[in-house]
Design a protein around this motif. Structure first.
Motif, PDB file in Angstrom:
ATOM      1  N   UNK A  67       1.187  -1.097  -0.281  1.00 28.11           N
ATOM      2  CA  UNK A  67       0.382  -0.312  -0.098  1.00 28.11           C
ATOM      3  C   UNK A  67       0.948   1.267  -0.062  1.00 28.11           C
ATOM      4  N   UNK A  68       2.297   1.615   0.222  1.00 27.26           N
ATOM      5  CA  UNK A  68       3.222   2.466   0.512  1.00 27.26           C
ATOM      6  C   UNK A  68       3.334   2.853  -0.934  1.00 27.26           C
ATOM      7  N   UNK A  69       3.121   0.990  -1.425  1.00 31.94           N
ATOM      8  CA  UNK A  69       4.637   1.388  -3.418  1.00 31.94           C
ATOM      9  C   UNK A  69       2.988   2.069  -3.585  1.00 31.94           C
ATOM     10  N   UNK A  70       1.578   1.212  -3.543  1.00 33.87           N
ATOM     11  CA  UNK A  70       0.631   2.135  -4.606  1.00 33.87           C
ATOM     12  C   UNK A  70       0.767   3.461  -4.404  1.00 33.87           C
ATOM     13  N   UNK A  71       0.906   3.822  -2.853  1.00 29.25           N
ATOM     14  CA  UNK A  71       0.482   5.727  -2.814  1.00 29.25           C
ATOM     15  C   UNK A  71       1.980   5.814  -3.579  1.00 29.25           C
ATOM     16  N   UNK A  72       3.008   5.043  -4.267  1.00 30.39           N
ATOM     17  CA  UNK A  72       3.724   6.123  -5.045  1.00 30.39           C
ATOM     18  C   UNK A  72       3.448   5.639  -6.745  1.00 30.39           C
ATOM     19  N   UNK A  73       2.722   5.071  -7.299  1.00 24.57           N
ATOM     20  CA  UNK A  73       2.317   4.230  -8.132  1.00 24.57           C
ATOM     21  C   UNK A  73       1.491   5.355  -8.887  1.00 24.57           C
ATOM     22  N   UNK A  74       0.538   5.618  -7.711  1.00 25.13           N
ATOM     23  CA  UNK A  74      -0.982   6.434  -7.627  1.00 25.13           C
ATOM     24  C   UNK A  74      -0.676   8.024  -8.514  1.00 25.13           C
ATOM     25  N   UNK A  75       0.149   8.371  -8.004  1.00 21.60           N
ATOM     26  CA  UNK A  75       0.900   9.794  -8.204  1.00 21.60           C
ATOM     27  C   UNK A  75       1.918   9.747  -9.888  1.00 21.60           C
ATOM     28  N   UNK A  76       1.789   8.808 -10.250  1.00 24.69           N
ATOM     29  CA  UNK A  76       1.505   8.288 -11.642  1.00 24.69           C
ATOM     30  C   UNK A  76       0.812   7.862 -12.683  1.00 24.69           C
ATOM     31  N   UNK A  77       0.832   8.351 -14.568  1.00 28.24           N
ATOM     32  CA  UNK A  77      -0.527   7.978 -14.752  1.00 28.24           C
ATOM     33  C   UNK A  77      -0.353   6.933 -15.062  1.00 28.24           C
ATOM     34  N   UNK A  78      -1.939   6.357 -15.288  1.00 25.49           N
ATOM     35  CA  UNK A  78      -2.225   4.933 -14.452  1.00 25.49           C
ATOM     36  C   UNK A  78      -0.839   3.901 -15.425  1.00 25.49           C
ATOM     37  N   UNK A  79      -1.485   4.328 -17.008  1.00 28.09           N
ATOM     38  CA  UNK A  79      -0.661   2.848 -18.463  1.00 28.09           C
ATOM     39  C   UNK A  79       0.730   3.176 -17.935  1.00 28.09           C
ATOM     40  N   UNK A  80       1.801   4.444 -17.505  1.00 31.15           N
ATOM     41  CA  UNK A  80       2.914   4.083 -17.646  1.00 31.15           C
ATOM     42  C   UNK A  80       3.634   3.231 -15.923  1.00 31.15           C
ATOM     43  N   UNK A  81       1.865   3.667 -14.975  1.00 34.34           N
ATOM     44  CA  UNK A  81       2.458   3.248 -13.354  1.00 34.34           C
ATOM     45  C   UNK A  81       2.169   2.014 -14.164  1.00 34.34           C
ATOM     46  N   UNK A 117      -7.980  -6.260 -11.849  1.00 33.14           N
ATOM     47  CA  UNK A 117      -7.881  -4.510 -11.275  1.00 33.14           C
ATOM     48  C   UNK A 117      -7.721  -4.912  -9.601  1.00 33.14           C
ATOM     49  N   UNK A 118      -7.420  -5.925  -8.829  1.00 25.91           N
ATOM     50  CA  UNK A 118      -7.479  -6.121  -7.699  1.00 25.91           C
ATOM     51  C   UNK A 118      -6.843  -6.524  -7.754  1.00 25.91           C
ATOM     52  N   UNK A 119      -5.746  -6.920  -8.072  1.00 24.03           N
ATOM     53  CA  UNK A 119      -3.752  -6.727  -8.680  1.00 24.03           C
ATOM     54  C   UNK A 119      -3.380  -5.585  -8.034  1.00 24.03           C
ATOM     55  N   UNK A 120      -4.504  -4.641  -8.650  1.00 22.76           N
ATOM     56  CA  UNK A 120      -3.723  -2.974  -9.075  1.00 22.76           C
ATOM     57  C   UNK A 120      -3.647  -2.663  -7.505  1.00 22.76           C
ATOM     58  N   UNK A 121      -5.035  -2.581  -6.760  1.00 21.21           N
ATOM     59  CA  UNK A 121      -5.882  -2.227  -5.576  1.00 21.21           C
ATOM     60  C   UNK A 121      -4.722  -2.639  -4.500  1.00 21.21           C
ATOM     61  N   UNK A 122      -4.434  -3.903  -4.013  1.00 20.10           N
ATOM     62  CA  UNK A 122      -4.321  -4.447  -3.094  1.00 20.10           C
ATOM     63  C   UNK A 122      -2.583  -5.426  -3.032  1.00 20.10           C
ATOM     64  N   UNK A 123      -2.453  -5.323  -4.477  1.00 19.09           N
ATOM     65  CA  UNK A 123      -0.611  -5.856  -4.541  1.00 19.09           C
ATOM     66  C   UNK A 123      -1.227  -7.794  -5.085  1.00 19.09           C
ATOM     67  N   UNK A 124      -0.137  -7.918  -4.898  1.00 15.81           N
ATOM     68  CA  UNK A 124       0.479  -9.282  -4.833  1.00 15.81           C
ATOM     69  C   UNK A 124       0.555 -10.737  -4.079  1.00 15.81           C
ATOM     70  N   UNK A 125      -0.435  -9.935  -2.651  1.00 15.16           N
ATOM     71  CA  UNK A 125      -0.212 -10.912  -1.254  1.00 15.16           C
ATOM     72  C   UNK A 125      -2.159 -10.957  -1.888  1.00 15.16           C
ATOM     73  N   UNK A 126      -2.488 -10.574  -2.564  1.00 14.58           N
ATOM     74  CA  UNK A 126      -3.755 -10.855  -2.223  1.00 14.58           C
ATOM     75  C   UNK A 126      -4.090 -12.291  -3.517  1.00 14.58           C
ATOM     76  N   UNK A 127      -2.999 -12.404  -3.844  1.00 17.41           N
ATOM     77  CA  UNK A 127      -3.203 -13.499  -4.754  1.00 17.41           C
ATOM     78  C   UNK A 127      -2.600 -14.670  -3.873  1.00 17.41           C
ATOM     79  N   UNK A 128      -1.202 -14.846  -2.911  1.00 20.69           N
ATOM     80  CA  UNK A 128      -1.575 -15.774  -2.186  1.00 20.69           C
ATOM     81  C   UNK A 128      -2.956 -15.579  -0.874  1.00 20.69           C
ATOM     82  N   UNK A 129      -3.749 -14.869  -0.756  1.00 19.90           N
ATOM     83  CA  UNK A 129      -4.407 -15.334  -0.384  1.00 19.90           C
ATOM     84  C   UNK A 129      -5.672 -15.541  -0.302  1.00 19.90           C
ATOM     85  N   UNK A 130      -6.103 -15.034  -1.855  1.00 13.43           N
ATOM     86  CA  UNK A 130      -6.929 -15.801  -2.446  1.00 13.43           C
ATOM     87  C   UNK A 130      -7.012 -17.619  -2.386  1.00 13.43           C
TER      88      UNK A 130
END
Length: 336
Positions: free
Chosen positions: A4-18, A319-332
């Motif tokens: 979620x820290x990484x996501x904050x940084x990524x969301x400062x960038x235009x989505x396609x570039x991120x 989209x779930x991967x974008x908003x919640x990251x790789x740990x979501x994969x493991x949890x599911x």
């Protein structure tokens, strides 16, 4: 919390570039990112579907890796299968930028990409170079300049070329970002498509002594009557699976939010209930004759379970991967 820290940084960038930068980052050799997220190995939970054996029920949806450039990186996240594409016979640049927009309060994404890709031949080369031994689905579409009446030829060209390299082939006739593409879901065009791709599949099966399943990816904006019709035709032509669903043109759930007015298909949380409802209707009408791959708004263990409970054999996330990251994969995977 790290993601979620990484996501904050990524969301400062235009989505396609991120998106591009994230995939490039994951591709760097000898990176310790995966060790950080996966201190414990994801368990194997094999399941059979379409005559294939999947490592687990969760896959990476089409759109994450359009050209098959990041198959090895995505495989390290633990996915049971990876669907690449959408790819077309000829390379094309897609629709004008910007063409991806975040709807952050609703964990949504609107995209109007338009099948931007480097073409089927480039994808084949990338699949050949990958060392992933798992299930690779290839999602195919038509070129922008191909008339809708002639578009079936684009699908046949792609099937012919990719047949020996794909574990399964997904026919994308439901993207809202290619003009008139969704017309292929109706009437004579739909029946003609199913007949010809099934005929091509039989020819290639005989030629290569290898059976490659074919799945049809449908829209979430279909009526119940249309879904019943589609179900009957899928059974009639013995299609191997249906992928439910693509993105929606219904933006009502994000109305008034930033970027909600943008044109394109909406994915993520706003699509969750709609796609699950489509799966339920399909499940009742397909009567266990054709498996369903559920995709649309999976952002948690519960939403993944809902898709399966509604009738999906396999599920996919994007989209779930974008908003919640790789740990979501493991949890599911651990919970299903």
């Amino acid at each position: 919390m790290f993601y979620y820290f990484i996501r904050k940084l990524l969301f400062l960038i235009e989505p396609e570039k991120a998106h591009f930068l994230t995939l490039k980052y994951l591709k760097i050799k000898n990176i310790n990112l995966f060790n950080f997220f996966y201190k414990n190995r994801i368990p194997s939970k094999k399941i059979k579907c379409m005559g294939l054996t999947f490592k687990n029920k969760l896959g990476a949806a089409a759109g994450i890796d359009k050209n098959g450039e990041y198959i090895n990186s995505l495989s390290k996240l633990g996915f049971g299968f990876i669907e690449v594409g959408t790819v077309t016979p000829l390379p094309q640049i897609g629709n004008p930028k910007p063409r991806i927009f975040r709807i952050i309060p609703m964990e949504g994404i609107i995209n109007s990409m338009g099948f931007n890709n480097l073409g089927i031949d480039n994808l084949i080369n990338n699949i050949k170079k990958s060392n992933f031994k798992g299930i690779i689905g290839v999602n195919i579409g038509k070129n922008h300049n191909t008339r809708i009446e002639e578009s079936i030829n684009d699908y046949l060209i792609c099937i012919d070329k990719i047949y020996c390299y794909a574990s399964y082939i997904a026919i994308n006739i439901s993207s809202p970002n290619t003009i008139n593409l969704r017309n292929l879901q109706y009437g004579i065009l739909f029946q003609d498509l199913l007949y010809k791709i099934k005929k091509k599949q039989k020819e290639l099966h005989k030629k290569y002594l290898k059976y490659v399943p074919i799945a049809i990816k449908i829209s979430p904006d279909l009526s119940k009557k249309e879904l019943i019709y589609i179900s009957k035709k899928l059974i009639k032509y013995k299609i191997d699976a249906v992928i439910a669903t693509n993105t929606t043109l219904d933006h009502s759930l994000v109305s008034g939010l930033k970027n909600s007015f943008q044109k394109g298909g909406l994915s993520g949380l706003p699509l969750q209930k709609k796609s699950t409802n489509i799966i339920s209707i399909l499940s009742k009408n397909l009567k266990n004759e054709i498996p369903i791959i559920g995709v649309g708004g999976i952002n948690s263990i519960n939403s993944a379970k809902e898709k399966i409970k509604s009738g999906a054999t396999l599920i996919q996330i994007y989209s779930g991967l974008v908003y919640h990251g790789p740990t979501l994969v493991k949890k599911i995977i651990n919970e299903i």
